[in-house]
Design an enzyme around this catalytic site. Structure first.
Site, PDB file in Angstrom:
ATOM      1  N   SER A 247       0.841  -1.198   0.000  1.00 27.62           N
ATOM      2  CA  SER A 247       0.000   0.000   0.000  1.00 27.62           C
ATOM      3  C   SER A 247       0.876   1.248   0.000  1.00 27.62           C
ATOM      4  CB  SER A 247      -0.941  -0.025   1.201  1.00 27.62           C
ATOM      5  OG  SER A 247      -1.739   1.132   1.247  1.00 27.62           O
ATOM      6  N   ARG A 248       1.140   1.793   1.174  1.00 34.95           N
ATOM      7  CA  ARG A 248       2.028   2.941   1.319  1.00 34.95           C
ATOM      8  C   ARG A 248       2.778   2.811   2.644  1.00 34.95           C
ATOM      9  NH1 ARG A 248       1.310   3.360  -3.277  1.00 34.95           N
ATOM     10  NH2 ARG A 248       0.723   5.183  -4.529  1.00 34.95           N
ATOM     11  N   GLU A 276      10.700   6.708   1.049  1.00 35.57           N
ATOM     12  CA  GLU A 276      10.875   5.905  -0.155  1.00 35.57           C
ATOM     13  C   GLU A 276      11.719   6.664  -1.168  1.00 35.57           C
ATOM     14  OE1 GLU A 276       7.657   2.966  -1.621  1.00 35.57           O
ATOM     15  OE2 GLU A 276       7.479   4.724  -2.940  1.00 35.57           O
ATOM     16  N   HIS A 295       9.127  -0.826  -5.138  1.00 37.09           N
ATOM     17  CA  HIS A 295       7.816  -0.314  -5.553  1.00 37.09           C
ATOM     18  C   HIS A 295       7.455  -0.819  -6.952  1.00 37.09           C
ATOM     19  CE1 HIS A 295       4.928   3.198  -4.537  1.00 37.09           C
ATOM     20  NE2 HIS A 295       4.302   2.312  -5.300  1.00 37.09           N
ATOM     21  N   GLY A 298       2.799  -2.379  -8.521  1.00 35.81           N
ATOM     22  CA  GLY A 298       1.867  -1.754  -9.442  1.00 35.81           C
ATOM     23  C   GLY A 298       2.267  -1.980 -10.889  1.00 35.81           C
TER      24      GLY A 298
END
Length: 337
Positions: A247-248, A276, A295, A298
């Site tokens: 998610s974050r 990040e 990351h 996605g």
């Protein structure tokens, strides 16, 4: 009803993304639907050329790198009727003035959720098999594990805790159905009946943290979720359990997480972090109980064309005067990404 002439559209994003979002096949479909110059990709709405283009724009096709669409942009775009976002969240893109003017907003967030969910499923299965821990042991000892003595390893009956029935969270729940997992869900907007329909047992967040073998985070990054996994909640996780975050990073207290991981009490699969990227001297890069990726969950590479295809489909609906299929509603912005 269809418009009397093709709408005029404008790309607004970092131009590096355009050929992957809209490869030739999709770009041909797109240019058949609207008047657009594919060589013009706006990165700065204050640029005089951008201001001139905005004056004639009916549809903004946006993506990563698009500046916020605020009152100044709207003042320069009196004809603007739709913002079609070839990426995920529009939270930091669309200002309140967009909603107030009745401009339609659509996003490829559902399409972007698919690879995140697929990544998550892979990590859940590998974590349940202790693939990362056994890999480290294999590297150090160069021996195979004995068939017996691994009672805690495996994916039969393992308890998976899903935080957030978001677009990604729901897709993960769907992907988990064929497996022999016991699944819990925490989401304050989902009741027990809906959770059951999704294939999960509704529990409180504390219950989920204390009872799950693997916790997977899929809640949106909003004020209510900031540091939702604090030191107290991380301490509830059973020894040897796994935390997966796609998610974050802001949802987890970074210092508390670092302390738990350095102690090696728990394990983690982290595709996102806070900050990040992590500082170069962060111990998380080297800990054997941490699987860290940059990351990548996605849409990446050829997955980006799925986002472009979503937007071309939306553009076809808009040009035909039909309702958009992937509309983003203002009322949902308070609790969605």
């Amino acid at each position: 009803m269809p418009t009397s002439h093709p709408p005029r559209a404008l790309f607004a994003m970092n131009p590096v993304h355009l050929p992957e979002l809209f490869p030739p096949r999709l770009l041909a479909r797109l240019t058949a639907l609207v008047q657009i110059d594919p060589t013009v990709v706006v990165e700065d709405f204050t640029d005089p050329a951008a201001v001139g283009a905005l004056a004639e724009t009916d549809v903004l096709i946006t993506g990563w790198g698009c500046p916020p669409i605020d009152e100044h942009v709207l003042a320069a775009a009196p004809r603007l009727k739709a913002v079609l976002h070839a990426a995920g969240s529009v939270r930091n893109l669309v200002g309140p003035e967009v909603w107030e003017r009745g401009i339609q907003v659509s996003s490829a967030v559902r399409a972007n959720a698919l690879p995140v969910a697929e990544y998550t499923l892979a990590m859940l299965l590998l974590s349940g098999k202790d693939a990362f821990g056994l890999r480290e042991r294999f590297r150090a000892e160069h021996t195979y594990p004995a068939p017996a003595g691994h009672g805690a390893v495996g994916n039969v009956g393992r308890r998976i805790g899903i935080i957030g029935a978001s677009q990604v969270g729901r897709r993960v729940l769907e992907l988990l159905r064929p497996f022999d997992f016991a699944v819990s869900l925490y989401d304050p907007y989902v009741d027990a009946s809906e959770a059951a329909e999704l294939g999960a047992e509704s529990v409180t967040l504390d219950e989920l943290m204390s009872s799950s073998d693997i916790v997977s985070v899929h809640a949106p990054d909003i004020p209510d979720t900031y540091r939702m996994l604090d030191r107290r909640r991380l301490a509830l996780m059973p020894d040897g359990s796994v935390l997966v975050n796609t998610s974050r990073g802001a949802l987890i207290d970074p210092e508390a997480l670092k302390d738990e991981l350095v102690s090696r009490r728990i394990n983690a699969v982290l595709d996102v972090t806070e900050p990040e990227p992590l500082p170069a001297d962060s111990p998380l890069y080297h800990l054997p109980n941490v699987f860290l990726t940059p990351h990548i969950a996605g849409s990446l590479g050829n997955e980006l064309q799925r986002l472009g295809a979503t937007i071309v489909d939306e553009l076809a609906l808009f040009a035909a005067g039909a309702p958009l299929a992937r509309s983003v509603l203002r009322k949902h912005m308070a609790y969605s990404a």
